[in-house]
Design an enzyme around this catalytic site. Structure first.
Site, PDB file in Angstrom:
ATOM      1  N   HIS A   5       0.799  -1.216   0.000  1.00 20.85           N
ATOM      2  CA  HIS A   5       0.000   0.000   0.000  1.00 20.85           C
ATOM      3  C   HIS A   5       0.842   1.282   0.000  1.00 20.85           C
ATOM      4  O   HIS A   5       0.292   2.374  -0.176  1.00 20.85           O
ATOM      5  CB  HIS A   5      -0.989  -0.012   1.171  1.00 20.85           C
ATOM      6  CG  HIS A   5      -2.316   0.597   0.839  1.00 20.85           C
ATOM      7  ND1 HIS A   5      -3.453   0.353   1.576  1.00 20.85           N
ATOM      8  CD2 HIS A   5      -2.699   1.442  -0.147  1.00 20.85           C
ATOM      9  CE1 HIS A   5      -4.469   1.026   1.037  1.00 20.85           C
ATOM     10  NE2 HIS A   5      -4.032   1.699  -0.002  1.00 20.85           N
ATOM     11  N   ASP A  43      -9.801  -0.653   3.921  1.00 19.93           N
ATOM     12  CA  ASP A  43      -8.604  -1.222   4.531  1.00 19.93           C
ATOM     13  C   ASP A  43      -8.935  -1.769   5.909  1.00 19.93           C
ATOM     14  O   ASP A  43      -9.788  -1.212   6.610  1.00 19.93           O
ATOM     15  CB  ASP A  43      -7.556  -0.094   4.665  1.00 19.93           C
ATOM     16  CG  ASP A  43      -6.128  -0.581   4.682  1.00 19.93           C
ATOM     17  OD1 ASP A  43      -5.854  -1.590   5.352  1.00 19.93           O
ATOM     18  OD2 ASP A  43      -5.296   0.063   4.029  1.00 19.93           O
ATOM     19  N   HIS A 100      -6.727  -1.536   8.008  1.00 22.93           N
ATOM     20  CA  HIS A 100      -5.887  -0.587   8.752  1.00 22.93           C
ATOM     21  C   HIS A 100      -6.254   0.841   8.350  1.00 22.93           C
ATOM     22  O   HIS A 100      -6.971   1.046   7.379  1.00 22.93           O
ATOM     23  CB  HIS A 100      -4.414  -0.851   8.437  1.00 22.93           C
ATOM     24  CG  HIS A 100      -4.028  -2.303   8.553  1.00 22.93           C
ATOM     25  ND1 HIS A 100      -4.109  -3.171   7.486  1.00 22.93           N
ATOM     26  CD2 HIS A 100      -3.620  -3.029   9.609  1.00 22.93           C
ATOM     27  CE1 HIS A 100      -3.752  -4.385   7.884  1.00 22.93           C
ATOM     28  NE2 HIS A 100      -3.452  -4.335   9.170  1.00 22.93           N
ATOM     29  N   ASP A 115      -3.720   3.173   7.911  1.00 27.81           N
ATOM     30  CA  ASP A 115      -2.553   3.663   7.158  1.00 27.81           C
ATOM     31  C   ASP A 115      -2.305   5.146   7.406  1.00 27.81           C
ATOM     32  O   ASP A 115      -1.906   5.896   6.509  1.00 27.81           O
ATOM     33  CB  ASP A 115      -2.692   3.337   5.665  1.00 27.81           C
ATOM     34  CG  ASP A 115      -2.622   1.831   5.399  1.00 27.81           C
ATOM     35  OD1 ASP A 115      -2.258   1.085   6.327  1.00 27.81           O
ATOM     36  OD2 ASP A 115      -2.951   1.405   4.276  1.00 27.81           O
ATOM     37  N   HIS A 159       4.122   0.959   4.264  1.00 28.53           N
ATOM     38  CA  HIS A 159       2.720   0.800   3.839  1.00 28.53           C
ATOM     39  C   HIS A 159       1.732   1.191   4.943  1.00 28.53           C
ATOM     40  O   HIS A 159       0.522   1.214   4.697  1.00 28.53           O
ATOM     41  CB  HIS A 159       2.431  -0.622   3.319  1.00 28.53           C
ATOM     42  CG  HIS A 159       2.424  -1.696   4.360  1.00 28.53           C
ATOM     43  ND1 HIS A 159       1.885  -2.939   4.127  1.00 28.53           N
ATOM     44  CD2 HIS A 159       2.894  -1.724   5.639  1.00 28.53           C
ATOM     45  CE1 HIS A 159       2.019  -3.685   5.220  1.00 28.53           C
ATOM     46  NE2 HIS A 159       2.624  -2.963   6.133  1.00 28.53           N
ATOM     47  N   ASP A 188      -7.435  -1.820  -0.324  1.00 30.76           N
ATOM     48  CA  ASP A 188      -6.494  -2.784   0.264  1.00 30.76           C
ATOM     49  C   ASP A 188      -7.279  -4.081   0.443  1.00 30.76           C
ATOM     50  O   ASP A 188      -8.313  -4.096   1.130  1.00 30.76           O
ATOM     51  CB  ASP A 188      -5.999  -2.216   1.607  1.00 30.76           C
ATOM     52  CG  ASP A 188      -4.926  -3.075   2.267  1.00 30.76           C
ATOM     53  OD1 ASP A 188      -4.943  -4.303   2.078  1.00 30.76           O
ATOM     54  OD2 ASP A 188      -4.100  -2.493   2.997  1.00 30.76           O
ATOM     55  N   ASP A 243      -6.898  -6.466   2.244  1.00 33.31           N
ATOM     56  CA  ASP A 243      -7.077  -6.947   3.625  1.00 33.31           C
ATOM     57  C   ASP A 243      -8.317  -6.344   4.293  1.00 33.31           C
ATOM     58  O   ASP A 243      -8.655  -6.708   5.430  1.00 33.31           O
ATOM     59  CB  ASP A 243      -5.807  -6.769   4.473  1.00 33.31           C
ATOM     60  CG  ASP A 243      -5.425  -5.323   4.781  1.00 33.31           C
ATOM     61  OD1 ASP A 243      -6.309  -4.447   4.818  1.00 33.31           O
ATOM     62  OD2 ASP A 243      -4.213  -5.088   5.005  1.00 33.31           O
ATOM     63  N   GLU A 279      -1.889  -4.991  -1.946  1.00 33.90           N
ATOM     64  CA  GLU A 279      -1.632  -5.940  -0.845  1.00 33.90           C
ATOM     65  C   GLU A 279      -2.036  -7.384  -1.133  1.00 33.90           C
ATOM     66  O   GLU A 279      -2.120  -8.193  -0.210  1.00 33.90           O
ATOM     67  CB  GLU A 279      -2.266  -5.444   0.473  1.00 33.90           C
ATOM     68  CG  GLU A 279      -1.688  -4.117   0.992  1.00 33.90           C
ATOM     69  CD  GLU A 279      -0.297  -4.232   1.616  1.00 33.90           C
ATOM     70  OE1 GLU A 279       0.172  -5.371   1.872  1.00 33.90           O
ATOM     71  OE2 GLU A 279       0.333  -3.167   1.824  1.00 33.90           O
TER      72      GLU A 279
HETATM   73  N1  LIG Z   1      -1.318  -1.305   4.033  1.00 35.31           N
HETATM   74  C1  LIG Z   1      -1.243  -2.087   5.072  1.00 35.31           C
HETATM   75  N2  LIG Z   1      -1.561  -3.355   4.996  1.00 35.31           N
HETATM   76  N3  LIG Z   1      -0.813  -1.533   6.208  1.00 35.31           N
HETATM   77  C2  LIG Z   1      -0.595  -2.248   7.425  1.00 35.31           C
HETATM   78  C3  LIG Z   1      -0.150  -1.313   8.504  1.00 35.31           C
HETATM   79  C4  LIG Z   1       0.014  -2.011   9.801  1.00 35.31           C
HETATM   80  C5  LIG Z   1       0.413  -1.115  10.954  1.00 35.31           C
HETATM   81  N4  LIG Z   1      -0.622  -0.146  11.241  1.00 35.31           N
HETATM   82  C6  LIG Z   1       1.732  -0.400  10.643  1.00 35.31           C
HETATM   83  O1  LIG Z   1       1.802   0.788  10.649  1.00 35.31           O
HETATM   84  O2  LIG Z   1       2.699  -1.047  10.370  1.00 35.31           O
HETATM   85 MN   LIG Z   2      -3.444  -0.475   3.569  1.00 39.66          MN
HETATM   86 MN   LIG Z   3      -4.251  -3.018   5.289  1.00 40.26          MN
END
Ligand SMILES: NC(=[NH2+])NCCC[C@H](N)C(=O)O
Ligand SMILES: [Mn+2]
Ligand SMILES: [Mn+2]
Length: 330
Positions: A133, A156, A158, A160, A173, A260, A262, A305
């Site tokens: 990402h 997502d 998350h 991000d 990411h 994303d 996920d 991702e």
């Molecule tokens: N694009 C993603 N899958 N991001 C995951 C981030 C996970 C976590 N919040 C980090 O800063 O590392």
């Molecule tokens: Mn992401």
């Molecule tokens: Mn994610």
């Protein structure tokens, strides 16, 4: 008039804590993606964006910095401050703030920003296939130079929204949306000149359920609208998407959809580096894409991702990603 689609494959995975997402574009495009997009009646062009003739995609930190290979963080959402893994923050693997592969992430995103800016300027629909990402940094930088009032819908698990200072993992990411807001040390205009910072008022995050403390604080302080799973289940994804569109489209001259994989539950989308349980069903994801297609407001998209190395045989996550992408166009 339906826009032509510019598919931009970005085989880059150094922004993630685990390798494999650099193989995402190949796996997703192999699902007959271009043909299926053309069947929707659009003209489709495909380009592959690589820094360094592609050499960078396979290099992890040991090769790049001559430092020891990263320790296993058992998924990169771990590593809370105080954990042993946080040795990374000041370790040789990262930059000044302990971010990993910052130079490579910047290099690929400068290339990508040029492409998304140019495609948007030509009236085409940039469809960016990642990759991890962190490549959304380049998508956003280029798009936010053409669209002066860009809205964003961020799908997502998350948020991000970490910065170099709040990131628990050092993985790039985890910061692209904070870069979009110019809240990070890395600024959008460092990536592509003339890029306008995004406005939190035109931002909607959907399906996030693993949010770090610094991200929570930024969401609260900036007033970013987050549609959590609980609200999605209570109101239904269709209503949520209409509101997300309303927010992202408010006074906007373009709306970017950053998807994303996920965001979807790992039971149905296991091939991803940072899976989080209790996500969207594929049925909900299709419904969401349907609302976006019918509204006709989305002007660009990332699909990121997908990690084929974690997808098992059959590649069901890449298949799902390709089907969802196509469903945005027909
Ligand atoms: N694009 C993603 N899958 N991001 C995951 C981030 C996970 C976590 N919040 C980090 O800063 O590392
Ligand atoms: Mn992401
Ligand atoms: Mn994610």
């Amino acid at each position: 008039m339906e826009r032509d689609v510019e598919v931009l494959s970005v085989p880059f995975g150094l922004g993630a804590g685990v390798s494999g997402s650099e193989h995402g574009p190949e796996a997703v495009v192999a699902e007959n993606l271009l043909h299926r997009l053309r069947a929707s009646g659009r003209r489709v062009r495909h380009r592959i964006i690589e820094a360094d003739g592609g050499a960078v995609r396979s290099k992890r930190s040991s090769a790049v910095f001559g430092a020891p290979a990263p320790v296993d963080r058992s998924g990169d959402s771990g590593g809370k401050p105080g954990d042993a893994g946080c040795a990374f923050r000041s370790g040789a693997n990262g930059g000044p703030e302990g971010m990993k592969h910052e130079a490579e992430v910047l290099a690929i995103n400068m290339l990508l920003a040029k492409e998304t800016a140019e495609a948007a300027k030509q009236g085409r629909f940039p469809l960016v296939i990642g990759g991890d990402h962190s490549i959304a940094i380049g998508s956003l930088a280029g798009l936010a130079s053409h669209y002066r009032k860009l809205g964003v819908i961020w799908f997502d698990a998350h948020a991000d929204l970490n910065t170099e200072l709040t990131s628990p993992s050092g993985n790039m990411h985890g910061i692209p949306l904070a870069v979009g807001l110019n809240r990070s040390r890395l600024k959008l205009a460092d990536v592509w000149r003339g890029a306008m910072p995004l406005r939190p008022e035109r931002m909607a995050i959907v399906a996030a359920r693993d949010i770090d403390p610094g991200e929570k604080e930024l969401i609260r302080e900036a007033g970013i609208r987050l549609f959590a799973m609980k609200e999605i289940r209570e109101r239904g994804i269709e209503r949520v998407m209409l509101e997300a569109l309303h927010i992202a489209g408010n006074g906007a001259d373009g709306v970017h959809f950053s998807f994303d994989i996920d965001s979807v539950d790992p039971l149905e989308a296991p091939g991803t580096g940072t899976p989080v349980p209790e996500g969207l069903t594929s049925h909900e994801a299709y419904a969401a894409f349907g609302v976006l297609r019918r509204a006709g407001r989305i002007t660009s998209m990332d699909a990121v991702e997908v990690n084929p190395l974690l997808d098992g045989r059959g590649g069901r996550t890449a298949k799902l990603a390709a089907k969802l992408i196509v469903s945005l166009f027909k």
